[in-house]
Scaffold this motif. Structure first.
Motif, mmCIF file in Angstrom:
data_model
loop_
_atom_site.group_PDB
_atom_site.id
_atom_site.type_symbol
_atom_site.label_atom_id
_atom_site.label_comp_id
_atom_site.label_asym_id
_atom_site.label_seq_id
_atom_site.Cartn_x
_atom_site.Cartn_y
_atom_site.Cartn_z
ATOM 1 N N VAL A 1 81.059 42.023 -45.394
ATOM 2 C CA VAL A 1 81.684 42.739 -46.512
ATOM 3 C C VAL A 1 82.063 44.162 -46.099
ATOM 4 C CG1 VAL A 1 80.465 41.346 -48.214
ATOM 5 C CG2 VAL A 1 79.505 43.541 -47.523
ATOM 6 N N GLY A 2 81.308 44.771 -45.178
ATOM 7 C CA GLY A 2 81.693 46.087 -44.684
ATOM 8 C C GLY A 2 83.046 46.030 -43.996
ATOM 9 N N ALA A 3 83.232 45.017 -43.152
ATOM 10 C CA ALA A 3 84.521 44.836 -42.480
ATOM 11 C C ALA A 3 85.626 44.526 -43.480
ATOM 12 C CB ALA A 3 84.402 43.714 -41.449
ATOM 13 N N LEU B 1 80.358 29.702 -47.939
ATOM 14 C CA LEU B 1 81.556 29.617 -48.766
ATOM 15 C C LEU B 1 82.453 30.848 -48.635
ATOM 16 C CD1 LEU B 1 79.975 28.074 -51.990
ATOM 17 C CD2 LEU B 1 81.510 26.934 -50.388
ATOM 18 N N THR B 2 81.849 32.030 -48.486
ATOM 19 C CA THR B 2 82.648 33.264 -48.465
ATOM 20 C C THR B 2 83.102 33.670 -47.070
ATOM 21 O OG1 THR B 2 80.572 34.517 -48.433
ATOM 22 C CG2 THR B 2 81.654 34.237 -50.562
ATOM 23 N N ALA B 3 82.306 33.349 -46.038
ATOM 24 C CA ALA B 3 82.651 33.773 -44.672
ATOM 25 C C ALA B 3 84.032 33.274 -44.224
ATOM 26 C CB ALA B 3 81.576 33.328 -43.690
ATOM 27 N N PRO B 4 84.407 32.008 -44.493
ATOM 28 C CA PRO B 4 85.757 31.576 -44.087
ATOM 29 C C PRO B 4 86.861 32.372 -44.770
ATOM 30 C CG PRO B 4 84.364 29.676 -44.551
ATOM 31 C CD PRO B 4 83.612 30.869 -45.015
ATOM 32 N N GLY C 1 89.170 34.609 -42.474
ATOM 33 C CA GLY C 1 90.607 34.348 -42.506
ATOM 34 C C GLY C 1 91.397 35.576 -42.928
ATOM 35 N N GLY C 2 90.875 36.294 -43.936
ATOM 36 C CA GLY C 2 91.551 37.508 -44.403
ATOM 37 C C GLY C 2 91.611 38.570 -43.322
ATOM 38 N N LEU C 3 90.533 38.719 -42.539
ATOM 39 C CA LEU C 3 90.523 39.701 -41.457
ATOM 40 C C LEU C 3 91.520 39.326 -40.360
ATOM 41 C CD1 LEU C 3 86.679 40.354 -41.126
ATOM 42 C CD2 LEU C 3 88.398 41.943 -42.018
ATOM 43 N N ILE C 4 91.602 38.038 -40.035
ATOM 44 C CA ILE C 4 92.564 37.593 -39.016
ATOM 45 C C ILE C 4 93.995 37.872 -39.459
ATOM 46 C CG2 ILE C 4 93.510 35.562 -37.849
ATOM 47 C CD1 ILE C 4 90.642 34.421 -37.850
ATOM 48 N N GLY D 1 87.944 40.206 -53.321
ATOM 49 C CA GLY D 1 87.416 39.219 -54.262
ATOM 50 C C GLY D 1 86.242 38.450 -53.696
ATOM 51 N N ALA D 2 86.354 37.985 -52.445
ATOM 52 C CA ALA D 2 85.252 37.255 -51.815
ATOM 53 C C ALA D 2 84.035 38.148 -51.625
ATOM 54 C CB ALA D 2 85.701 36.678 -50.474
ATOM 55 N N SER D 3 84.270 39.413 -51.261
ATOM 56 C CA SER D 3 83.159 40.342 -51.039
ATOM 57 C C SER D 3 82.419 40.640 -52.335
ATOM 58 C CB SER D 3 83.676 41.640 -50.416
ATOM 59 O OG SER D 3 84.266 41.398 -49.159
#
Length: 347
Positions: free
Chosen positions: A85-87, A212-215, A219-222, A264-266
């Motif tokens: 979540v920091g990233a 559930l949230t890590a993907p 994906g958002g970071l990529i 939203g995921a964070s």
């Protein structure tokens, strides 16, 4: 024709100056420091666990060992959540600041976090049996609602969307949505369930939530890295971007979707932790220059370090009680926000 093109490219390089060597050094050293601070985060808490035991639990887990259970079931997912979540918050803040050319842009200040939390309050009150994966999708909708309200309110202001007006509109919308969230929680007797998301913190994160949230965050970071070149061009201004043939509407839409996914995921996983997306991109920009191809990954690393470090500090302030990590980060974020506001008003 060629000389004109070369001239434009040279001008762009001058405006988007960067320190690639410094950026690579910060990223490599930052990732190494992140591994160490994550190990420290696993060891520190109400029960102090030696780093050697942490190593043993990670590489030779014994289910009958209580310390190993604490590490795997409680602390390991906690530090991973903090890093993710920091990233996510830092990268989303970088994208927003580059895309809008607004130094005050931040998922927390522009109503995105509050919108996601408002959507979660509705889920707890009226859709209690909704799966966590569905709650993540609902939080994306809430984040989008926050953006629409902030920019809609800002457009009614006389003189246009200046950075200060946008920040004020975001603060107003955030207060409104937070108040509605708390009202819904109180009326429907789910305030205790909402306390965690309102306070903001990584305590209590579980493996199934991470799965559930890590993907989504990964994906958002990529995608944010793939968009970084275009964000750099947008940061030079709409006219420059259009002159270079950039489809600004499409890029802004894609960037906005990425920001909503990351925020939203964070929020769905750790609640409303603010100011990371405000402070960290400024630090990264100071260290590596104005090219978002370096600002975004550097921000992600620094953001991870900040949240994991703040979580460790939150455990040490008043042991064995824990202070929300969001409160620790606010100690840095609020003074810096006031400094930026004063600077924008002066300019």
């Amino acid at each position: 024709m060629d000389s004109s093109t070369n001239g434009k490219e040279e001008q762009l390089r001058e405006q988007l100056w960067a320190r690639p060597g410094a950026a690579m050094g910060i990223i490599v050293i930052g990732l190494a420091a992140l591994l160490f601070i994550m190990a420290l985060g696993i060891a520190v808490g109400a029960v102090r666990i030696p780093l050697r035991t942490v190593y043993e639990a990670l590489f030779s887990f014994h289910p009958d060992n209580t310390n190993h259970q604490i590490i795997w079931d409680l602390r390991f997912p906690r530090v991973i959540a903090g890093a993710l979540v920091g990233a996510a918050f830092a990268a989303s803040g970088s994208i927003m600041q580059g895309m809008t050319r607004n130094p005050l842009a931040d998922p927390g200040l522009l109503g995105i976090n509050a919108g996601a939390a408002f959507a979660l309050a509705i889920c707890f009150a009226y859709l209690p049996h909704l799966s966590f994966n569905s709650m993540i999708l609902v939080s994306f909708v809430g984040a989008g609602l926050g953006v629409i309200l902030v920019f809609g309110l800002g457009r009614f202001s006389r003189g246009g969307l200046t950075p200060v007006r946008l920040a004020l509109a975001g603060s107003a919308v955030s207060i409104l949505l937070s108040s509605l969230s708390q009202g819904i929680a109180l009326v429907n007797d789910v305030a205790q369930d909402m306390d965690f998301w309102i306070a903001g913190g990584v305590a209590g994160t579980q493996w199934d939530q991470l799965a559930l949230t890590a993907p989504w965050i990964g994906g958002g970071l990529i995608v944010s890295l793939l968009l970084s070149r275009y964000i750099s061009i947008l940061s030079l201004g709409e006219d420059v971007a259009l002159g270079l043939g950039l489809q600004t509407g499409l890029i802004k839409l894609a960037a906005s979707v990425v920001v909503m996914i990351l925020a939203g995921a964070s929020v769905a996983m750790v609640g409303t932790i603010g100011f990371i997306g405000l402070v960290v991109p400024h630090v990264a920009r100071f260290l590596v220059g104005k090219d978002y191809r370096w600002i975004i990954p550097t921000s992600a690393v620094i953001g991870s370090l900040l949240v994991v470090g703040a979580d460790i500090a939150a455990r040490l302030v008043n042991p064995p009680q824990e202070t929300p990590a969001a409160a620790m980060i606010a100690l840095i974020g609020v003074p810096y926000f006031l400094y930026l506001i004063r600077k924008e008003v002066r300019d």
